[in-house]
Scaffold this motif. Structure first.
Motif, short mmCIF file in Angstrom:
data_model
loop_
_atom_site.label_atom_id
_atom_site.label_comp_id
_atom_site.label_asym_id
_atom_site.label_seq_id
_atom_site.Cartn_x
_atom_site.Cartn_y
_atom_site.Cartn_z
N ALA A 124 -52.81 76.98 2.39
CA ALA A 124 -53.71 75.83 2.49
C ALA A 124 -55.08 76.26 3.02
O ALA A 124 -56.12 75.77 2.55
N MET A 125 -55.11 77.18 3.96
CA MET A 125 -56.39 77.68 4.47
C MET A 125 -57.18 78.36 3.35
O MET A 125 -58.41 78.23 3.28
N GLU A 126 -56.49 79.07 2.46
CA GLU A 126 -57.17 79.69 1.32
C GLU A 126 -57.75 78.63 0.39
O GLU A 126 -58.88 78.75 -0.09
N HIS A 127 -56.98 77.57 0.13
CA HIS A 127 -57.47 76.49 -0.74
C HIS A 127 -58.74 75.86 -0.18
O HIS A 127 -59.61 75.43 -0.94
N TYR A 128 -58.82 75.76 1.14
CA TYR A 128 -59.97 75.12 1.78
C TYR A 128 -61.02 76.14 2.23
O TYR A 128 -61.91 75.81 3.02
N ASN A 129 -60.92 77.37 1.74
CA ASN A 129 -61.89 78.44 2.06
C ASN A 129 -62.02 78.65 3.57
O ASN A 129 -63.13 78.79 4.10
N THR B 86 -43.98 70.52 11.19
CA THR B 86 -45.36 70.89 11.53
C THR B 86 -45.44 72.39 11.76
O THR B 86 -44.67 72.95 12.55
N ALA B 87 -46.39 73.03 11.08
CA ALA B 87 -46.68 74.45 11.29
C ALA B 87 -48.15 74.57 11.67
O ALA B 87 -49.00 73.86 11.12
N VAL B 88 -48.46 75.46 12.61
CA VAL B 88 -49.84 75.62 13.07
C VAL B 88 -50.27 77.07 12.86
O VAL B 88 -49.46 78.00 12.87
N SER B 89 -51.57 77.25 12.67
CA SER B 89 -52.12 78.58 12.44
C SER B 89 -52.24 79.41 13.72
O SER B 89 -52.14 80.63 13.69
N GLU B 90 -52.44 78.72 14.83
CA GLU B 90 -52.61 79.42 16.11
C GLU B 90 -51.75 78.76 17.19
O GLU B 90 -52.19 77.84 17.87
N PRO B 91 -50.50 79.20 17.32
CA PRO B 91 -49.64 78.62 18.36
C PRO B 91 -50.13 79.00 19.75
O PRO B 91 -50.90 79.95 19.92
N SER C 270 -59.86 80.99 5.20
CA SER C 270 -59.19 82.24 5.54
C SER C 270 -60.12 83.10 6.41
O SER C 270 -61.31 83.24 6.12
N GLY C 271 -59.55 83.67 7.45
CA GLY C 271 -60.34 84.52 8.32
C GLY C 271 -61.17 83.79 9.34
O GLY C 271 -61.82 84.41 10.18
N VAL C 272 -61.18 82.46 9.27
CA VAL C 272 -61.94 81.65 10.23
C VAL C 272 -61.01 81.21 11.36
O VAL C 272 -59.98 80.60 11.11
N ARG C 273 -61.35 81.55 12.58
CA ARG C 273 -60.51 81.17 13.71
C ARG C 273 -60.59 79.66 13.95
O ARG C 273 -61.59 79.02 13.70
N GLY C 274 -59.51 79.12 14.48
CA GLY C 274 -59.43 77.70 14.75
C GLY C 274 -58.03 77.21 14.44
O GLY C 274 -57.27 77.83 13.68
#
Length: 358
Positions: A100-105, A31-36, A107-111
Protein backbone atom coordinates in the motif's frame (compact mmCIF):
# COMPACT_ATOMS: atom_id res chain seq x y z
CA UNK A 1 -2.02 -7.36 -2.44
CA UNK A 2 -1.59 -10.68 -0.67
CA UNK A 3 -4.66 -12.77 -0.02
CA UNK A 4 -5.92 -13.27 3.49
CA UNK A 5 -7.78 -16.41 4.44
CA UNK A 6 -11.17 -15.99 6.19
CA UNK A 7 -11.34 -16.60 9.92
CA UNK A 8 -12.00 -20.30 10.65
CA UNK A 9 -12.50 -20.87 6.91
CA UNK A 10 -11.52 -24.51 7.14
CA UNK A 11 -14.42 -25.43 9.41
CA UNK A 12 -18.02 -26.23 8.61
CA UNK A 13 -21.01 -26.13 10.94
CA UNK A 14 -24.71 -26.90 10.72
CA UNK A 15 -26.79 -25.00 13.24
CA UNK A 16 -30.34 -23.76 13.69
CA UNK A 17 -31.28 -20.15 14.23
CA UNK A 18 -31.15 -18.89 17.84
CA UNK A 19 -34.38 -18.18 19.68
CA UNK A 20 -33.59 -14.48 19.42
CA UNK A 21 -33.01 -13.89 15.67
CA UNK A 22 -31.38 -10.50 15.93
CA UNK A 23 -30.10 -8.14 15.08
CA UNK A 24 -26.68 -9.63 15.79
CA UNK A 25 -23.30 -9.30 14.11
CA UNK A 26 -19.92 -11.06 14.02
CA UNK A 27 -17.01 -8.81 13.04
CA UNK A 28 -13.24 -9.16 12.85
CA UNK A 29 -10.72 -6.33 12.59
CA UNK A 30 -7.09 -6.70 11.49
CA UNK A 31 -4.56 -3.91 11.83
CA UNK A 32 -0.94 -3.84 10.63
CA UNK A 33 1.35 -0.84 11.15
CA UNK A 34 4.55 0.20 9.40
CA UNK A 35 6.32 1.31 12.56
CA UNK A 36 5.38 -0.61 15.71
CA UNK A 37 6.27 0.76 19.12
CA UNK A 38 5.52 0.41 22.85
CA UNK A 39 1.87 -0.51 23.21
CA UNK A 40 1.46 -0.64 19.42
CA UNK A 41 2.06 -4.17 18.07
CA UNK A 42 2.93 -4.58 14.42
CA UNK A 43 -0.14 -6.76 13.87
CA UNK A 44 -3.40 -7.12 15.80
CA UNK A 45 -6.60 -9.12 15.31
CA UNK A 46 -9.75 -8.60 17.39
CA UNK A 47 -13.16 -10.24 17.11
CA UNK A 48 -16.52 -8.85 18.24
CA UNK A 49 -19.86 -10.54 18.69
CA UNK A 50 -22.31 -7.66 18.57
CA UNK A 51 -20.37 -5.03 20.57
CA UNK A 52 -18.61 -7.48 22.87
CA UNK A 53 -14.90 -8.20 22.39
CA UNK A 54 -14.29 -11.95 22.56
CA UNK A 55 -11.09 -12.62 20.56
CA UNK A 56 -7.63 -11.02 20.65
CA UNK A 57 -4.29 -11.72 19.00
CA UNK A 58 -1.26 -9.51 18.57
CA UNK A 59 2.27 -10.01 17.36
CA UNK A 60 3.73 -9.35 20.82
CA UNK A 61 1.57 -11.86 22.68
CA UNK A 62 1.77 -15.61 23.15
CA UNK A 63 -1.15 -16.43 20.90
CA UNK A 64 -4.89 -16.00 20.37
CA UNK A 65 -6.65 -15.16 23.64
CA UNK A 66 -10.29 -15.28 24.81
CA UNK A 67 -11.75 -11.93 25.90
CA UNK A 68 -15.25 -13.01 26.96
CA UNK A 69 -16.16 -15.80 29.42
CA UNK A 70 -18.53 -17.58 27.03
CA UNK A 71 -15.92 -18.13 24.27
CA UNK A 72 -13.97 -20.35 26.67
CA UNK A 73 -16.47 -23.03 25.71
CA UNK A 74 -14.02 -23.62 22.86
CA UNK A 75 -11.17 -25.93 23.86
CA UNK A 76 -7.38 -25.74 23.42
CA UNK A 77 -7.51 -27.05 19.82
CA UNK A 78 -9.59 -24.04 18.79
CA UNK A 79 -7.10 -21.56 20.27
CA UNK A 80 -4.09 -23.41 18.85
CA UNK A 81 -5.67 -23.27 15.40
CA UNK A 82 -6.55 -19.58 15.73
CA UNK A 83 -2.98 -18.80 16.78
CA UNK A 84 -1.61 -20.67 13.77
CA UNK A 85 -3.98 -18.87 11.37
CA UNK A 86 -3.31 -15.45 12.91
CA UNK A 87 0.43 -15.87 12.54
CA UNK A 88 -0.13 -16.55 8.86
CA UNK A 89 -2.19 -13.36 8.60
CA UNK A 90 0.60 -11.47 10.33
CA UNK A 91 3.08 -12.22 7.53
CA UNK A 92 0.55 -11.35 4.83
CA UNK A 93 -0.47 -8.06 6.42
CA UNK A 94 3.06 -6.89 7.00
CA UNK A 95 3.48 -7.26 3.25
CA UNK A 96 0.19 -5.47 2.60
CA UNK A 97 1.43 -2.38 4.45
CA UNK A 98 4.51 -2.20 2.25
CA UNK A 99 2.48 -2.73 -0.95
CA UNK A 100 0.00 0.00 0.00
CA UNK A 101 2.86 2.39 0.74
CA UNK A 102 4.20 1.71 -2.77
CA UNK A 103 0.78 2.44 -4.29
CA UNK A 104 0.71 5.79 -2.49
CA UNK A 105 4.36 6.61 -3.33
CA UNK A 106 5.36 6.48 0.35
CA UNK A 107 8.10 3.85 0.18
CA UNK A 108 11.18 4.91 2.07
CA UNK A 109 9.33 7.73 3.83
CA UNK A 110 9.34 7.44 7.60
CA UNK A 111 6.06 7.76 9.45
CA UNK A 112 3.29 5.61 10.85
CA UNK A 113 1.05 3.97 8.26
CA UNK A 114 -1.77 1.51 8.92
CA UNK A 115 -3.40 -1.14 6.80
CA UNK A 116 -6.72 -2.47 8.10
CA UNK A 117 -9.25 -5.11 7.18
CA UNK A 118 -12.78 -5.59 8.52
CA UNK A 119 -15.11 -8.42 7.63
CA UNK A 120 -18.06 -10.25 9.09
CA UNK A 121 -21.75 -10.94 8.86
CA UNK A 122 -25.01 -9.98 10.45
CA UNK A 123 -28.25 -11.68 11.39
CA UNK A 124 -31.16 -9.26 11.08
CA UNK A 125 -34.35 -9.22 13.14
CA UNK A 126 -36.36 -10.60 10.20
CA UNK A 127 -34.04 -13.62 9.94
CA UNK A 128 -32.20 -12.43 6.82
CA UNK A 129 -28.41 -12.30 6.72
CA UNK A 130 -25.73 -10.11 5.16
CA UNK A 131 -21.95 -9.96 4.93
CA UNK A 132 -19.28 -7.30 4.49
CA UNK A 133 -15.57 -6.99 3.71
CA UNK A 134 -13.60 -3.76 3.65
CA UNK A 135 -9.94 -2.74 3.49
CA UNK A 136 -8.60 0.59 4.71
CA UNK A 137 -5.30 2.44 4.55
CA UNK A 138 -4.34 5.28 6.88
CA UNK A 139 -7.94 5.68 7.99
CA UNK A 140 -9.37 5.91 4.46
CA UNK A 141 -11.36 3.37 2.47
CA UNK A 142 -9.13 1.28 0.22
CA UNK A 143 -11.36 -1.54 -1.08
CA UNK A 144 -14.83 -2.83 -0.26
CA UNK A 145 -16.63 -5.97 -1.40
CA UNK A 146 -20.03 -5.66 -3.06
CA UNK A 147 -21.83 -8.91 -2.24
CA UNK A 148 -24.60 -8.24 -4.77
CA UNK A 149 -22.36 -8.14 -7.85
CA UNK A 150 -20.05 -9.70 -6.47
CA UNK A 151 -17.10 -7.40 -7.21
CA UNK A 152 -14.62 -5.21 -5.38
CA UNK A 153 -15.13 -1.44 -5.28
CA UNK A 154 -12.08 0.85 -5.37
CA UNK A 155 -12.79 4.41 -4.14
CA UNK A 156 -9.34 5.67 -5.21
CA UNK A 157 -7.00 5.15 -8.17
CA UNK A 158 -4.31 3.74 -5.86
CA UNK A 159 -6.51 0.68 -5.25
CA UNK A 160 -7.37 -0.02 -8.90
CA UNK A 161 -4.49 -2.47 -9.41
CA UNK A 162 -5.50 -4.50 -6.37
CA UNK A 163 -9.17 -4.43 -7.41
CA UNK A 164 -8.29 -5.81 -10.86
CA UNK A 165 -6.28 -8.69 -9.42
CA UNK A 166 -8.95 -9.69 -6.90
CA UNK A 167 -11.83 -9.46 -9.40
CA UNK A 168 -9.89 -11.61 -11.88
CA UNK A 169 -9.57 -14.47 -9.39
CA UNK A 170 -12.99 -16.11 -9.72
CA UNK A 171 -12.13 -18.88 -7.28
CA UNK A 172 -11.19 -16.38 -4.58
CA UNK A 173 -14.36 -14.40 -5.23
CA UNK A 174 -16.50 -17.51 -4.78
CA UNK A 175 -14.68 -18.40 -1.56
CA UNK A 176 -15.25 -14.89 -0.24
CA UNK A 177 -18.93 -15.03 -1.01
CA UNK A 178 -19.39 -18.54 0.39
CA UNK A 179 -17.76 -17.55 3.66
CA UNK A 180 -19.89 -14.44 4.13
CA UNK A 181 -23.19 -16.09 3.18
CA UNK A 182 -22.76 -19.43 4.95
CA UNK A 183 -19.78 -20.13 7.18
CA UNK A 184 -19.67 -16.75 8.90
CA UNK A 185 -23.38 -16.97 9.73
CA UNK A 186 -22.90 -20.48 11.11
CA UNK A 187 -20.15 -19.28 13.42
CA UNK A 188 -22.29 -16.31 14.44
CA UNK A 189 -25.08 -18.69 15.41
CA UNK A 190 -22.71 -20.92 17.34
CA UNK A 191 -21.22 -18.01 19.30
CA UNK A 192 -24.70 -16.69 20.06
CA UNK A 193 -25.47 -20.06 21.59
CA UNK A 194 -22.40 -19.76 23.82
CA UNK A 195 -23.17 -16.23 24.96
CA UNK A 196 -26.97 -16.20 24.83
CA UNK A 197 -27.41 -15.39 28.52
CA UNK A 198 -25.39 -12.21 28.01
CA UNK A 199 -26.03 -11.29 24.39
CA UNK A 200 -29.72 -12.17 24.08
CA UNK A 201 -30.83 -10.60 27.35
CA UNK A 202 -33.12 -7.56 27.47
CA UNK A 203 -32.51 -4.72 29.93
CA UNK A 204 -34.98 -1.86 29.75
CA UNK A 205 -33.61 1.66 30.23
CA UNK A 206 -33.78 3.65 33.44
CA UNK A 207 -34.76 7.20 32.52
CA UNK A 208 -34.03 10.62 33.92
CA UNK A 209 -34.90 14.05 32.55
CA UNK A 210 -33.14 17.10 33.94
CA UNK A 211 -33.17 20.79 33.16
CA UNK A 212 -30.88 23.77 33.44
CA UNK A 213 -31.88 27.42 33.17
CA UNK A 214 -29.42 29.94 31.75
CA UNK A 215 -29.79 33.36 33.45
CA UNK A 216 -31.82 35.49 31.08
CA UNK A 217 -31.52 32.78 28.41
CA UNK A 218 -33.06 29.51 27.29
CA UNK A 219 -33.69 26.35 29.28
CA UNK A 220 -31.80 23.17 28.35
CA UNK A 221 -33.62 19.90 28.89
CA UNK A 222 -31.64 16.66 28.93
CA UNK A 223 -33.18 13.22 28.52
CA UNK A 224 -30.94 10.35 29.65
CA UNK A 225 -31.38 6.60 29.24
CA UNK A 226 -29.15 4.34 31.32
CA UNK A 227 -28.49 0.63 31.82
CA UNK A 228 -30.20 -0.73 28.71
CA UNK A 229 -29.26 -3.68 26.51
CA UNK A 230 -29.03 -4.27 23.60
CA UNK A 231 -27.82 -0.92 22.27
CA UNK A 232 -30.73 -0.11 19.94
CA UNK A 233 -32.53 2.99 21.18
CA UNK A 234 -34.09 6.16 19.78
CA UNK A 235 -34.33 9.28 21.96
CA UNK A 236 -36.22 12.27 20.64
CA UNK A 237 -37.74 15.48 21.93
CA UNK A 238 -41.33 16.34 20.97
CA UNK A 239 -43.14 19.65 21.27
CA UNK A 240 -46.90 19.18 21.19
CA UNK A 241 -46.30 15.82 19.58
CA UNK A 242 -44.04 17.17 16.83
CA UNK A 243 -40.39 16.20 16.55
CA UNK A 244 -37.74 18.84 17.35
CA UNK A 245 -34.99 16.96 15.52
CA UNK A 246 -33.25 20.05 14.18
CA UNK A 247 -32.92 21.47 17.71
CA UNK A 248 -31.67 18.28 19.37
CA UNK A 249 -28.07 17.47 20.33
CA UNK A 250 -27.26 13.80 20.83
CA UNK A 251 -24.53 12.08 22.80
CA UNK A 252 -24.48 8.79 20.92
CA UNK A 253 -24.97 5.34 22.44
CA UNK A 254 -22.02 4.54 24.71
CA UNK A 255 -21.08 1.47 26.78
CA UNK A 256 -21.19 1.22 30.56
CA UNK A 257 -18.69 -0.83 32.52
CA UNK A 258 -21.27 -3.56 33.20
CA UNK A 259 -21.93 -4.28 29.52
CA UNK A 260 -25.07 -2.13 29.26
CA UNK A 261 -25.36 1.22 27.44
CA UNK A 262 -26.34 4.83 28.04
CA UNK A 263 -27.43 7.67 25.79
CA UNK A 264 -28.64 11.25 26.10
CA UNK A 265 -30.29 13.97 24.06
CA UNK A 266 -30.74 17.67 24.87
CA UNK A 267 -32.91 20.45 23.50
CA UNK A 268 -33.02 24.23 24.08
CA UNK A 269 -36.35 25.98 24.56
CA UNK A 270 -38.10 29.01 25.94
CA UNK A 271 -38.48 28.43 29.73
CA UNK A 272 -42.17 29.25 29.42
CA UNK A 273 -42.66 26.28 27.08
CA UNK A 274 -40.96 23.51 29.02
CA UNK A 275 -44.31 21.94 29.90
CA UNK A 276 -44.97 21.42 26.18
CA UNK A 277 -41.95 19.14 25.66
CA UNK A 278 -41.85 15.37 25.99
CA UNK A 279 -38.91 12.99 25.86
CA UNK A 280 -39.85 10.08 23.64
CA UNK A 281 -37.88 6.81 23.90
CA UNK A 282 -38.33 3.85 21.55
CA UNK A 283 -36.72 0.41 21.51
CA UNK A 284 -37.49 -2.84 19.75
CA UNK A 285 -37.74 -4.57 23.14
CA UNK A 286 -40.42 -2.14 24.39
CA UNK A 287 -44.02 -2.94 23.57
CA UNK A 288 -44.80 0.78 23.80
CA UNK A 289 -42.60 3.89 23.85
CA UNK A 290 -41.58 5.56 27.09
CA UNK A 291 -42.67 9.18 27.36
CA UNK A 292 -41.29 11.45 30.10
CA UNK A 293 -43.57 14.43 30.75
CA UNK A 294 -42.33 17.59 32.45
CA UNK A 295 -43.98 19.04 35.54
CA UNK A 296 -43.57 22.53 36.95
CA UNK A 297 -40.09 23.73 37.83
CA UNK A 298 -39.42 23.68 41.56
CA UNK A 299 -42.26 21.31 42.41
CA UNK A 300 -41.76 17.85 43.87
CA UNK A 301 -44.27 15.96 41.72
CA UNK A 302 -43.08 14.72 38.32
CA UNK A 303 -45.21 12.91 35.79
CA UNK A 304 -44.08 10.21 33.43
CA UNK A 305 -45.84 7.72 31.22
CA UNK A 306 -44.71 4.14 30.64
CA UNK A 307 -46.62 1.90 28.26
CA UNK A 308 -49.82 3.86 28.64
CA UNK A 309 -49.70 3.97 32.45
CA UNK A 310 -49.13 7.38 33.99
CA UNK A 311 -47.59 7.72 37.44
CA UNK A 312 -46.35 10.45 39.73
CA UNK A 313 -42.72 10.16 40.82
CA UNK A 314 -40.69 12.20 43.30
CA UNK A 315 -38.09 14.58 41.93
CA UNK A 316 -34.83 15.94 43.33
CA UNK A 317 -35.29 17.36 46.82
CA UNK A 318 -38.34 15.21 47.59
CA UNK A 319 -38.46 11.80 49.27
CA UNK A 320 -35.73 10.44 47.00
CA UNK A 321 -33.69 13.60 47.18
CA UNK A 322 -30.93 12.08 49.26
CA UNK A 323 -29.92 9.79 46.43
CA UNK A 324 -29.91 12.51 43.80
CA UNK A 325 -27.57 15.33 42.96
CA UNK A 326 -29.73 18.40 43.53
CA UNK A 327 -27.48 20.47 41.29
CA UNK A 328 -29.06 18.68 38.35
CA UNK A 329 -32.22 20.70 38.82
CA UNK A 330 -35.80 19.59 38.43
CA UNK A 331 -36.79 16.52 36.47
CA UNK A 332 -38.34 13.07 36.44
CA UNK A 333 -36.80 9.80 37.52
CA UNK A 334 -37.59 6.14 37.36
CA UNK A 335 -35.72 3.18 38.82
CA UNK A 336 -32.92 3.42 39.70
CA UNK A 337 -33.44 6.77 41.39
CA UNK A 338 -29.86 7.89 40.71
CA UNK A 339 -28.34 7.85 37.24
CA UNK A 340 -24.71 8.95 36.73
CA UNK A 341 -24.14 12.41 35.37
CA UNK A 342 -22.67 12.53 31.87
CA UNK A 343 -20.94 15.38 30.04
CA UNK A 344 -23.39 17.31 27.94
CA UNK A 345 -26.38 17.07 30.25
CA UNK A 346 -25.75 19.04 33.41
CA UNK A 347 -22.73 21.18 32.60
CA UNK A 348 -23.82 22.82 29.38
CA UNK A 349 -21.37 20.89 27.16
CA UNK A 350 -24.25 19.58 25.06
CA UNK A 351 -24.54 23.02 23.51
CA UNK A 352 -21.13 22.53 21.87
CA UNK A 353 -21.82 20.86 18.49
CA UNK A 354 -18.38 19.25 18.52
CA UNK A 355 -19.59 17.00 21.34
CA UNK A 356 -22.66 15.77 19.51
CA UNK A 357 -21.04 12.41 18.76
CA UNK A 358 -19.31 11.88 22.11
Amino acid sequence: MRRVSPHCSGLSLSLSLPADPGPHSLRYFYTAVSEPGPGLPQFTVVGYLDDQLFFHFDSEGKGAQPRAPWIQAEGPEYWDRQTWIAKGWQEAFNGNVRIAMEHYNQSGVRGLHTFQYMYGCQLRADGSTGGFRQYGYDGRDFLSYDTRTPTWVAPSKEAEITKGKMDADRRLSQQQRDYLERKCVEWLQKYLGYGKETLQRRERPAMRVTGRDAPGGPTTLCCRAHGFYPRDIALSWLRKGESREQETWRGGVLPNGDGTYHAWATVELDPRERGLYRCHVERESLAQPLVAVWGEAGGCGRWMKWGGVTGRLPGPGCDRGASLDTSLGWGVTMEPAWIPAWPGCNRGASLDPSLAGV
